[in-house]
Write a protein that holds these residues in place. Structure first.
Motif: not given
Length: 196
Positions: A128-146, A171-172
């Motif tokens: 994804q582009d930079g902003r969407w990639q950062a949001i996706t990556d952060a969301s996935v990391a929180l989802t896998a395990t905090p 995060i929310h």
């Protein structure tokens, strides 16, 4: 619908139905307390919300939290990117139903349907582009395990232009949908929406 037909459901932006494995309340059983818990009377048409209405106090708290995360316009992320966080979370968790709902909203509000579809088709590591990639990556990391969410994710979100309130929204949205996916996945399953 047979079990094999259910297994064929893919991640999609199409509308899906959802079947509970436990009996939901019927609309005839709903009281004023249930309607207050639903917050929006239209939710009385949803088997998911009719099932959650068995505990009106918790449903009320859940719905108000959901509404505040996705509909609060007092700063923070635009609605499209809150929906992107929920879509990425749902895609990571395998919640086909929630991914379809939030993918539609992400595509609608962002006008980036092909980018949303790529996330659904290729998974959470689709480029994804930079902003969407950062949001996706952060969301996935929180989802896998905090514990997988760390300072590098915060820094990537900051580099992408998110301030503290926007980061809080990521995060929310991810945390709430990580919980909501697991609840929905444990109570029923997605089905093709019946033809009108």
């Amino acid at each position: 619908m047979t079990g094999s037909e259910r297994a064929q459901l893919a991640f999609t932006q199409d509308r899906l139905g959802w079947e509970p494995w436990l009996a939901p309340l019927t609309t005839e059983e709903l009281t004023d307390e249930h309607y207050e818990a639903l917050v929006d009377k239209a939710r009385a048409k949803s088997p998911y919300f009719l099932l959650l209405a068995r505990d009106p106090a918790i449903l009320h708290a859940r719905t108000n939290t959901d509404n505040d995360i996705f509909h609060n316009t007092d700063g923070g992320l635009p609605r499209a990117e809150r929906e992107l966080a929920a879509t990425a979370t749902s895609r990571r968790n395998g919640c086909v139903y929630c991914a379809s709902v939030h993918a539609r909203f992400a595509a609608h509000y962002s006008k980036r349907g092909p980018d949303v579809q790529r996330l659904l088709d290729e998974g959470v590591h689709a480029p994804q582009d930079g902003r969407w990639q950062a949001i996706t990556d952060a969301s996935v990391a929180l989802t896998a395990t905090p514990e997988e969410f760390d300072a590098a994710h915060i820094e990537a979100l900051r580099v992408a232009g998110l301030d503290d309130l926007a980061i809080s929204d990521v995060i929310h949205a991810a945390a709430f949908f990580n919980w909501a996916n697991r609840l929905m996945l444990s109570l029923g399953e997605p089905v093709k929406e019946p033809a009108p």
